[in-house]
Design a protein around this motif. Structure first.
Motif, PDB file in Angstrom:
ATOM      1  N   ARG A 205      -5.539   9.115 -10.808  1.00 21.15           N
ATOM      2  CA  ARG A 205      -4.138   8.826 -11.126  1.00 21.15           C
ATOM      3  C   ARG A 205      -3.305   8.875  -9.851  1.00 21.15           C
ATOM      4  O   ARG A 205      -3.688   9.494  -8.866  1.00 21.15           O
ATOM      5  N   SER A 206      -2.164   8.247  -9.903  1.00 24.48           N
ATOM      6  CA  SER A 206      -1.265   8.261  -8.757  1.00 24.48           C
ATOM      7  C   SER A 206      -0.146   9.264  -8.995  1.00 24.48           C
ATOM      8  O   SER A 206       0.052   9.749 -10.108  1.00 24.48           O
ATOM      9  N   ASP A 207       0.594   9.548  -7.936  1.00 22.28           N
ATOM     10  CA  ASP A 207       1.715  10.478  -8.021  1.00 22.28           C
ATOM     11  C   ASP A 207       3.000   9.728  -8.383  1.00 22.28           C
ATOM     12  O   ASP A 207       3.068   8.502  -8.271  1.00 22.28           O
ATOM     13  N   PRO A 208       4.050  10.446  -8.803  1.00 20.41           N
ATOM     14  CA  PRO A 208       5.252   9.777  -9.321  1.00 20.41           C
ATOM     15  C   PRO A 208       5.878   8.762  -8.376  1.00 20.41           C
ATOM     16  O   PRO A 208       6.268   7.685  -8.805  1.00 20.41           O
ATOM     17  N   ILE A 209       5.972   9.042  -7.100  1.00 24.68           N
ATOM     18  CA  ILE A 209       6.650   8.145  -6.168  1.00 24.68           C
ATOM     19  C   ILE A 209       5.654   7.472  -5.238  1.00 24.68           C
ATOM     20  O   ILE A 209       5.829   6.312  -4.860  1.00 24.68           O
ATOM     21  N   TRP A 210       4.608   8.182  -4.899  1.00 29.96           N
ATOM     22  CA  TRP A 210       3.650   7.699  -3.893  1.00 29.96           C
ATOM     23  C   TRP A 210       2.760   6.595  -4.465  1.00 29.96           C
ATOM     24  O   TRP A 210       2.187   6.727  -5.537  1.00 29.96           O
ATOM     25  N   PHE A 211       2.610   5.501  -3.717  1.00 24.60           N
ATOM     26  CA  PHE A 211       1.733   4.397  -4.089  1.00 24.60           C
ATOM     27  C   PHE A 211       0.363   4.668  -3.479  1.00 24.60           C
ATOM     28  O   PHE A 211       0.162   4.561  -2.284  1.00 24.60           O
ATOM     29  N   SER A 212      -0.590   5.052  -4.322  1.00 20.66           N
ATOM     30  CA  SER A 212      -1.923   5.383  -3.832  1.00 20.66           C
ATOM     31  C   SER A 212      -2.752   4.114  -3.656  1.00 20.66           C
ATOM     32  O   SER A 212      -2.359   3.027  -4.092  1.00 20.66           O
ATOM     33  N   ASN A 213      -3.910   4.268  -3.034  1.00 25.48           N
ATOM     34  CA  ASN A 213      -4.773   3.126  -2.754  1.00 25.48           C
ATOM     35  C   ASN A 213      -5.115   2.402  -4.062  1.00 25.48           C
ATOM     36  O   ASN A 213      -5.817   2.955  -4.921  1.00 25.48           O
ATOM     37  N   PRO A 214      -4.658   1.153  -4.240  1.00 23.72           N
ATOM     38  CA  PRO A 214      -4.858   0.465  -5.524  1.00 23.72           C
ATOM     39  C   PRO A 214      -6.288   0.002  -5.757  1.00 23.72           C
ATOM     40  O   PRO A 214      -6.594  -0.501  -6.832  1.00 23.72           O
ATOM     41  N   LEU A 215      -7.180   0.153  -4.760  1.00 24.64           N
ATOM     42  CA  LEU A 215      -8.578  -0.229  -4.950  1.00 24.64           C
ATOM     43  C   LEU A 215      -9.411   0.896  -5.555  1.00 24.64           C
ATOM     44  O   LEU A 215     -10.583   0.692  -5.871  1.00 24.64           O
TER      45      LEU A 215
ATOM     46  N   SER B  29       4.849   3.262  -0.125  1.00 20.73           N
ATOM     47  CA  SER B  29       3.639   3.688   0.574  1.00 20.73           C
ATOM     48  C   SER B  29       3.856   3.633   2.073  1.00 20.73           C
ATOM     49  O   SER B  29       4.685   2.862   2.574  1.00 20.73           O
ATOM     50  N   PHE B  30       3.089   4.456   2.793  1.00 23.14           N
ATOM     51  CA  PHE B  30       3.059   4.467   4.249  1.00 23.14           C
ATOM     52  C   PHE B  30       1.580   4.461   4.657  1.00 23.14           C
ATOM     53  O   PHE B  30       0.816   5.318   4.223  1.00 23.14           O
ATOM     54  N   ALA B  31       1.193   3.491   5.467  1.00 23.95           N
ATOM     55  CA  ALA B  31      -0.219   3.372   5.859  1.00 23.95           C
ATOM     56  C   ALA B  31      -0.320   3.000   7.329  1.00 23.95           C
ATOM     57  O   ALA B  31       0.450   2.158   7.818  1.00 23.95           O
TER      58      ALA B  31
ATOM     59  N   ARG C  19      -9.803   1.301  15.268  1.00 22.60           N
ATOM     60  CA  ARG C  19     -11.195   0.973  15.578  1.00 22.60           C
ATOM     61  C   ARG C  19     -11.612  -0.380  15.011  1.00 22.60           C
ATOM     62  O   ARG C  19     -12.184  -1.206  15.699  1.00 22.60           O
ATOM     63  N   ASN C  20     -11.329  -0.604  13.721  1.00 23.36           N
ATOM     64  CA  ASN C  20     -11.754  -1.867  13.109  1.00 23.36           C
ATOM     65  C   ASN C  20     -10.606  -2.820  12.807  1.00 23.36           C
ATOM     66  O   ASN C  20     -10.808  -3.876  12.213  1.00 23.36           O
ATOM     67  N   MET C  21      -9.381  -2.445  13.200  1.00 20.43           N
ATOM     68  CA  MET C  21      -8.196  -3.273  13.003  1.00 20.43           C
ATOM     69  C   MET C  21      -8.002  -3.634  11.527  1.00 20.43           C
ATOM     70  O   MET C  21      -7.685  -4.771  11.177  1.00 20.43           O
ATOM     71  N   LYS C  22      -8.168  -2.638  10.646  1.00 19.10           N
ATOM     72  CA  LYS C  22      -8.019  -2.887   9.221  1.00 19.10           C
ATOM     73  C   LYS C  22      -7.128  -1.826   8.590  1.00 19.10           C
ATOM     74  O   LYS C  22      -7.021  -0.703   9.082  1.00 19.10           O
ATOM     75  N   TRP C  23      -6.495  -2.220   7.477  1.00 20.56           N
ATOM     76  CA  TRP C  23      -5.702  -1.290   6.686  1.00 20.56           C
ATOM     77  C   TRP C  23      -6.593  -0.676   5.613  1.00 20.56           C
ATOM     78  O   TRP C  23      -7.651  -1.216   5.289  1.00 20.56           O
ATOM     79  N   ASN C  24      -6.136   0.444   5.030  1.00 22.93           N
ATOM     80  CA  ASN C  24      -6.945   1.085   3.993  1.00 22.93           C
ATOM     81  C   ASN C  24      -6.939   0.293   2.696  1.00 22.93           C
ATOM     82  O   ASN C  24      -7.822   0.434   1.862  1.00 22.93           O
ATOM     83  N   PHE C  25      -5.933  -0.560   2.489  1.00 22.57           N
ATOM     84  CA  PHE C  25      -5.958  -1.478   1.340  1.00 22.57           C
ATOM     85  C   PHE C  25      -5.137  -2.711   1.679  1.00 22.57           C
ATOM     86  O   PHE C  25      -4.375  -2.739   2.605  1.00 22.57           O
TER      87      PHE C  25
END
Length: 876
Positions: free
Chosen positions: A753-763, A863-865, A870-876
């Motif tokens: 589950r996600s938190d009330p305000i925080w946008f967690s990783n949708p994957l 969200s903040f990401a 190293r791999n030039m990628k975002w977590n989602f």
């Protein structure tokens, strides 16, 4: 009278009959519809271009009945249902000629693959007839595109020697430098005032003897210490010599003969030819480590429709007439190049090009410029001879300016490759590559050094011996190993033994006292030990002891990892801890830190991780645990600070039990590409998805174990780019307990589950999931997210300057045991910022959810990401 009787008896009867006829007609139409649907068959196939590459999102429809239509997917595959009959099917894609295909549908499904061909020059000209006569630049580029396949060297197998030199200069802009100079001037005056005051107390001779004691007068480095230090700290250089082999359509292999790095290569680009290929004779340039979306080439059939061409100048060079053509993108959301292409008259060969990328979709850099020069053997090919990449990034007043020169020579267009020469191994670095010295490069440099580069290399070489003298290294280590009050209190005490490549450290006092422990404040000293060998093997351990000031109990945690085979990622793990564990590891953060989520545990674990064959990884682990309830423990409550709380309000009561658990995870990525270093392997990725299987077994009876369960889970995940319209990611998984005879709370599976305000990783989580269901039976879970990389939203006026991206996606979950279905969709806006020399992405999202046991609801999240450098990628 008759009329009245008709009104009373006949009309109602007629209305009743009409009503029944309507119902009968409706039933008949439904039956016919079902019969028509039942009688339909599938027409499917794949749409490809002249080179047998798939064409994504091509349109397919029935001629003279456009309502019967479909669109091919990202892989060029289409499918539609038709009733038996004869059809003229029309296949349409931008930049390609329409094609009609006759199809007969009888009593079975039909497979029909179709090949489309680029629009001929005369047809392209008809697209913009108004520009046909008034735009000579465009006419010239049409002639270049017409012979593109003939002059493209990537259509022929070849080998080529390559020299690469990448150089970085760091500094500050003029305004910032002025402020620095002012500050230094103030500091200089203060220093002079101190010295003047000091001279009054000491005579000049004593001062000179002190100065002489500090410096080594025989060391020439001291003469220009500040100048050389600045030069060394603000410059980095890498030189590479390699041989690149290529065979159509996309087989490549690079063999590195020499590699020298002076300084850091963190900001340098194009240190290998296998990650990025600036081939402008292809339709799209896929530069995944540089640009968020594929780049449309101006020397291609689709590019003719995506760019404007303006003839700016004509001049003679070496007896040939050269056309200088300016390239202007029509829509910067998808066509991000601008600059110049130089074309040889009559031959219509590209002499050189000078193109720059728009800033918006660059992953790391603020500017990027590509210059290429071509040779023309036999006046039939455009063979790349030189490439210069100029790029950089600016952070506040600081900047990093880089340039990569690449020289290609000794082309061989008649190479002989063994049958198994090309494989998923795209590059190999020879063992001797890192052992080349300055004399080698002095004889093999293909590009003359600039004065700045000469100074840098001379400075590096002149002090290399000094910096590597044992006496000097010992002096550096003595400073590093020196124990000070500040290290003890804040930074931690470190100790290094250089010749053995050993380093250990002790945590600082500031991290020893921890106020928010599970049972209250604790004293938690810790230390780690690290050793690395020349062949990239390493041993890493971390040890931590914890004493509870409230419950007065001693806890500890010990982790060890030993990488014994760096190339196969072979690693052994061992751990022992007597501390706390969580019941719900995969849950909202607010639930994870809830005291009722914690239990006491004593655990011994042993694990192993390795790559079995290319792309196939196996992880296995055995854990032997004792699990205890924390009920009855002395506890300083989170909301009863200053007073001992009743632990029964916080901790879950249960009887102590033993658990012997085996865990295994197997994942496979087909056709995984990689680079081979002398002692390690660098994974480059694959166009195929990663499939995985997780298995867990609780074994009863071993060492008194009380658990008895079997759990299995399957999943697939992938990241892919859909042409120029963005990047998509998905994750699908399903799992269930095969056996749950003795299943305890800590071994259940929960959905994130996600938190009330925080946008967690949708994957891997749901933004509005209301409950955490501890299911035993099968569940189905899926997630999808798409980032448009500016291709959609940038078409809105003025949005391009804001550098905002559009993101949308969704997820669904079905838990059979509870007949619980949850689904949600999301959409948002994201923008990337620079933060502390890193890329920070901030997003605002709207989420709407629905399900069979909840009412529809919606919310907003942020969200903040940070991007992975190293791999030039975002977590989602």
């Amino acid at each position: 009278m008759i009329h009245s009787l008709s009104a009373i008896f006949v009309y109602p009867y007629l209305r009743l009959m009409l009503s029944r006829l309507k119902k009968i007609g409706l039933v008949i139409s439904m039956i016919l519809s079902f019969q028509a649907l039942y009688g339909q068959f599938t027409l499917s196939g794949t749409i490809r271009d002249e080179r047998n590459n798939t064409i994504p999102f091509a349109k397919v429809f029935v001629k003279n009945d456009a309502d019967q239509r479909t669109v091919a997917n990202a892989d060029g595959q289409y499918e539609m249902r038709l009733i038996p009959g004869e059809y003229y099917m029309v296949f349409n894609a931008t930049g390609y000629e329409n094609r009609e295909v006759y199809v007969t549908i009888r009593d079975r499904d039909i497979q029909k693959d179709v090949q489309l061909f680029p629009i001929q020059i005369r047809d392209i000209g008809e697209v913009e007839a108004s520009a046909k006569k008034s735009n000579p630049g465009r006419e010239i580029m049409l002639k270049v595109v017409a012979i593109r396949d003939q002059i493209n060297p990537w259509n022929y197998p070849h080998s080529v020697n390559t020299y690469i030199r990448a150089y970085e200069t760091k500094g500050v802009d003029a305004e910032t430098q002025a402020k620095i100079d002012q500050r230094k001037e103030k500091e200089r005056k203060k220093e002079e005032a101190k010295k003047e005051k000091k001279k009054k107390k000491k005579n000049t001779e004593n001062e000179e003897s002190e100065e002489k004691d500090i410096r080594d007068v025989n060391d020439p480095f001291n003469e220009h210490r500040k100048e050389l230090s600045k030069l060394l700290n603000n410059h980095n250089l890498v030189e590479i010599q390699l041989q690149r082999h290529y065979a159509p359509p996309r087989f490549v292999k690079e063999i590195r003969k020499a590699y020298t790095k002076k300084g850091s290569d963190r900001n340098l680009y194009y240190l290998t030819t296998v990650k990025s290929n600036f081939n402008f004779f292809s339709n799209l340039l896929r530069l995944d480590d540089l640009h968020e979306s594929p780049v449309s080439s101006p020397i291609s059939t689709p590019g003719i429709l995506s760019y404007k061409y303006r003839l700016e100048a004509q001049y003679m060079e070496n007896g040939r007439k050269i056309h200088k053509i300016k390239i202007i993108p029509r829509k910067t959301a998808t066509t991000t190049l601008s600059g110049y292409i130089y074309v040889i008259d009559s031959l219509w060969l590209v002499q050189k090009l000078d193109l720059s990328m728009e800033k918006g979709n660059l992953l790391k850099y603020d500017w990027f410029r590509i210059e290429q020069e071509f040779e023309h053997p036999g006046d039939s090919l455009c063979v790349l001879s030189k490439q210069v990449l100029s790029y950089g990034v600016k952070y506040k007043g600081n900047f990093s300016s880089c340039k990569t020169n690449a020289v290609f020579s000794n082309y061989d267009f008649n190479p002989h490759f063994d049958k198994k020469f090309f494989s998923n191994e795209l590059a190999v670095t020879e063992q001797e590559a890192y052992e080349k010295d300055s004399s080698f490069w002095n004889q093999n440099r293909a590009v003359v050094l600039t004065e700045e580069e000469k100074k840098f290399i001379l400075a590096r070489d002149s002090i290399h011996e000094r910096l590597n003298r044992k006496e000097y290294l010992d002096s550096i280590d003595s400073v590093f190993n020196k124990v000070t009050a500040l290290k003890i209190l804040w930074f931690g005490v470190d100790h290094r033994i250089r010749e053995k490549k050993i380093q250990w450290s002790i945590n600082p006092a500031a991290s020893v006292f921890r106020f928010l422990g599970i049972t209250g404040p604790t004293l938690t000293p810790g230390f780690d030990f690290f050793k690395k060998w020349k062949d990239e093997r390493y041993l890493d351990t971390y040890n931590e002891f914890s004493y509870g000031l409230v419950d007065r109990k001693l806890y500890s945690m010990h982790d060890l990892s030993y990488r014994y085979n760096p190339f196969k990622y072979g690693t052994l793990y061992a751990s022992f801890n007597r501390s706390f564990d969580m019941i719900r590891v995969n849950d909202a953060f607010s639930q994870i830190i809830n005291p009722n989520n914690f239990i006491g545990i004593t655990n011994l674990g042993i694990g192993h991780y390795s790559e079995l064959v290319n792309g196939l990884f196996l992880y296995s682990r055995i854990d032997m645990s004792e699990r205890r309830s924390l009920e009855g423990s002395k506890f300083l409550g989170f909301f009863d600070l200053g007073d001992f709380a009743d632990s029964s309000k916080y901790f879950v009561p249960f009887e102590t039990y033993q658990a012997f658990i085996f865990k295994g995870s197997l994942s496979y990525t087909p056709q995984q590409k990689y680079m081979r270093e002398p002692y390690r392997k660098v994974i480059l990725g694959s166009k195929w998805p990663t499939i995985y299987m997780d298995y867990e077994k609780g074994i009863r009876g071993i060492l008194g174990s009380d658990v008895d369960h079997d759990y299995i889970q399957f999943g697939v995940t992938q990241t892919f780019k859909i042409g120029t319209i963005g990047t998509s990611k998905y994750h699908i998984k399903s799992g269930f307990f095969i056996n749950s005879k003795r299943l305890y709370d800590a071994d259940f599976r929960y959905h994130r589950r996600s938190d009330p305000i925080w946008f967690s990783n949708p994957l891997g989580s749901f933004q509005q999931l209301a409950v955490a269901l501890p299911s035993k039976k099968i569940f189905y879970e899926g997630h999808f997210i798409h980032h448009d990389n500016g291709s959609i939203i940038n078409k809105v006026p003025f949005m391009k300057k804001l550098n905002i991206g559009l993101v949308f996606g969704g997820g669904a979950l079905y838990v059979k045991e509870f007949n619980y279905f949850h689904s949600e969709v999301l959409a948002g806006l994201e923008r990337t910022f620079k933060f502390a020399r890193r890329r920070l992405r901030i997003g605002i999202y709207a989420v709407a959810s629905d399900g069979n046991q909840i009412a529809p609801t919606s919310t907003y999240k942020i969200s903040f990401a940070f991007m992975n450098d190293r791999n030039m990628k975002w977590n989602f």
